[in-house]
Design an enzyme around this catalytic site. Sequence first.
Site, mmCIF file in Angstrom:
data_model
loop_
_atom_site.group_PDB
_atom_site.id
_atom_site.type_symbol
_atom_site.label_atom_id
_atom_site.label_comp_id
_atom_site.label_asym_id
_atom_site.label_seq_id
_atom_site.Cartn_x
_atom_site.Cartn_y
_atom_site.Cartn_z
ATOM 1 N N ARG A 69 0.678 -1.075 -0.142
ATOM 2 C CA ARG A 69 -0.100 -0.019 0.351
ATOM 3 C C ARG A 69 0.582 0.798 -0.094
ATOM 4 O O ARG A 69 1.979 1.106 0.693
ATOM 5 C CB ARG A 69 -1.130 -0.422 1.403
ATOM 6 C CG ARG A 69 -1.458 -1.181 1.768
ATOM 7 C CD ARG A 69 -3.155 -1.227 1.369
ATOM 8 N NE ARG A 69 -3.933 -2.812 1.554
ATOM 9 C CZ ARG A 69 -3.913 -3.336 0.837
ATOM 10 N NH1 ARG A 69 -3.155 -3.350 0.061
ATOM 11 N NH2 ARG A 69 -4.307 -4.125 1.354
ATOM 12 N N LYS A 73 5.049 4.706 4.835
ATOM 13 C CA LYS A 73 4.551 5.223 6.592
ATOM 14 C C LYS A 73 5.518 4.903 7.970
ATOM 15 O O LYS A 73 5.522 4.256 7.540
ATOM 16 C CB LYS A 73 2.910 5.787 6.806
ATOM 17 C CG LYS A 73 2.926 6.898 7.079
ATOM 18 C CD LYS A 73 2.002 7.702 6.400
ATOM 19 C CE LYS A 73 2.194 9.068 7.615
ATOM 20 N NZ LYS A 73 2.616 9.749 8.059
ATOM 21 N N ASP A 102 -5.869 -0.913 10.399
ATOM 22 C CA ASP A 102 -5.877 -1.050 8.845
ATOM 23 C C ASP A 102 -6.097 0.443 8.314
ATOM 24 O O ASP A 102 -7.115 0.893 7.950
ATOM 25 C CB ASP A 102 -7.487 -0.931 9.015
ATOM 26 C CG ASP A 102 -8.611 -2.496 7.989
ATOM 27 O OD1 ASP A 102 -7.671 -2.373 7.041
ATOM 28 O OD2 ASP A 102 -9.597 -2.866 8.832
ATOM 29 N N LYS A 109 10.271 3.639 7.886
ATOM 30 C CA LYS A 109 11.357 4.623 9.271
ATOM 31 C C LYS A 109 12.285 5.246 8.954
ATOM 32 O O LYS A 109 13.006 4.465 8.218
ATOM 33 C CB LYS A 109 11.318 3.529 10.097
ATOM 34 C CG LYS A 109 11.364 4.553 11.337
ATOM 35 C CD LYS A 109 10.547 3.993 11.943
ATOM 36 C CE LYS A 109 9.805 5.284 13.446
ATOM 37 N NZ LYS A 109 9.099 4.556 14.250
ATOM 38 N N SER A 366 -2.246 10.109 11.372
ATOM 39 C CA SER A 366 -1.422 10.554 10.350
ATOM 40 C C SER A 366 -1.645 10.459 8.755
ATOM 41 O O SER A 366 -1.915 10.912 7.826
ATOM 42 C CB SER A 366 0.496 9.886 10.298
ATOM 43 O OG SER A 366 1.075 10.770 11.214
HETATM 44 N N1 GLU Z 1 5.927 7.985 14.804
HETATM 45 C C1 GLU Z 1 5.278 7.135 14.594
HETATM 46 C C2 GLU Z 1 5.442 5.367 15.108
HETATM 47 O O1 GLU Z 1 5.979 5.208 15.362
HETATM 48 C C3 GLU Z 1 4.411 7.637 13.882
HETATM 49 C C4 GLU Z 1 4.539 7.718 12.464
HETATM 50 C C5 GLU Z 1 3.648 8.154 11.545
HETATM 51 O O2 GLU Z 1 2.657 9.268 11.972
HETATM 52 O O3 GLU Z 1 3.469 7.851 10.517
HETATM 53 O O4 GLU Z 1 4.312 6.081 15.248
#
Ligand code: GLU
Length: 478
Positions: A69, A73, A102, A109, A366
């Site tokens: 997908r 993120k 979901d 990362k 987010s």
């Molecule tokens: N840093 C956060 C995590 O580890 C948020 C990641 C995000 O919002 O993309 O889940």
Amino acid sequence: MANQKQESMSFREGVERMVDRATLAAGLDTNTARVIKASSAVLQIRFPVKVHSGVEVFTGWWSVHSTHRLPAKGGLRFAPHVNQDETEALSALMSYKCALADIPFGGAKGGLMINPSHYNEDELRDITRHFAQELARRGFLDPATNVPAPDMGTSAREMSWIADTYKSLYPEDINQDACVTGKPVNRGGIPGRTEATGKGVQYALQEFFRHPDEVAKTGLSDGLTDKRVVIQGLGNVGYHAAKFLSEEDNVKIVAVIERDGVVYNEEGLNIHDVRQCMVEQGGLRDFTGGQFSENHHEALEMECDILIPAALESQIHADNAMRIQAKLIVEAANGPVTYEADEILRRRGIVMLPDVWVNAGGVTVSYFEWSRNLSHMRFGRLQRRFDELRGANYLRALEDVSGQEVPAKIRSQIVHGASELDLVRSGLDDTMRSAFSDIRDTIKHNPEIHDYRTAAFVIAIRKLAQSYYDLGLAEVRE
Ligand code: GLU
């Protein structure tokens, strides 16, 4: 909080072992697990920046674990200990977290090896901009493919610098705001994102305590009120979790563990004051609302109802797992319990609420922010006043029929049209509850799965496997 112990395996290997364990428990094909475990790309960047001491070369990583997908993120971490293994492990956890919650994203990362406290704001802005530029030029910063967010050592401030950099490189991109999440609200952010992970921890605990059959597994009594909580790390996640839980659910935060030591108070610490002390004094040593001790390692092992590790990974490891006395561990940090410690704690019957569920609140909000950026419209803009009008009409009808006046408090609740923050919180709460309901179902239908982590991984792996299967990259044997 350098409490990490040399384990027999790295953080990334530990996460992979958790996947193997879940694969076995779910009876999934091991080849599928191999496909799922493999990171699809890791970019290492070295770039020079002129700072006060001269030109320094910085090293950073962006790891993309899954792209079934898009966008991929995850948070962008600024810390001195950052390395490739950690970044890969955290990107894998993002894939499983998004799948469980979901959220239609892949997992990624980023990390920059830096001690932010050694630089002033101008230097940090320069360094962040350089890093963002390097990522964007290589296609690793883009609203459609790779979208960072705040993590350890970064906040809305860094996200707005990143967004600005992207905008100056791609001014014609109509979706430029969506290249990063966790932005300040007045720069394309969304209300409720800053505290989202901490709020999610609270929602997870509230949800857990809605199920007496689950609570019974811990040996704790029902209800969150007066539960004695120890929290490690009062950064963004720990602070908000502790604040909401103590102010709204009446738990007692009896200890806060930080870098320079630990503060105790059996009556419950005032979290706002503890945080204030940290901001003003740079540590807990001078805190007057409780007792201070330098012994932060042992504080993790103190007797309490609930332990919330909200700092770094690998804080509970093979060496201290035998001494942990909490009845319930709530993983607000990513990977705070190593694979080996997890095995020990499970044998000891200590219940753990896993990170991939508990701290999914950040990426959940987010997702809302990213969608809002793509739609170019705030949530609720179309229906808020319509809902208010409908509520007012409903009230009037009720009062006409009954001949009685509705009390003011109920009146304002019925007439209230949801604000954007109301909608964000409602979506977050729903996400946390649905994920736990899936975890419970998985345990119910798979007698060989007993713990929440394995169940969460099974759900995530099944979803990932299904997407790889749809692409012809793996076999799914149910
Ligand atoms: N840093 C956060 C995590 O580890 C948020 C990641 C995000 O919002 O993309 O889940």
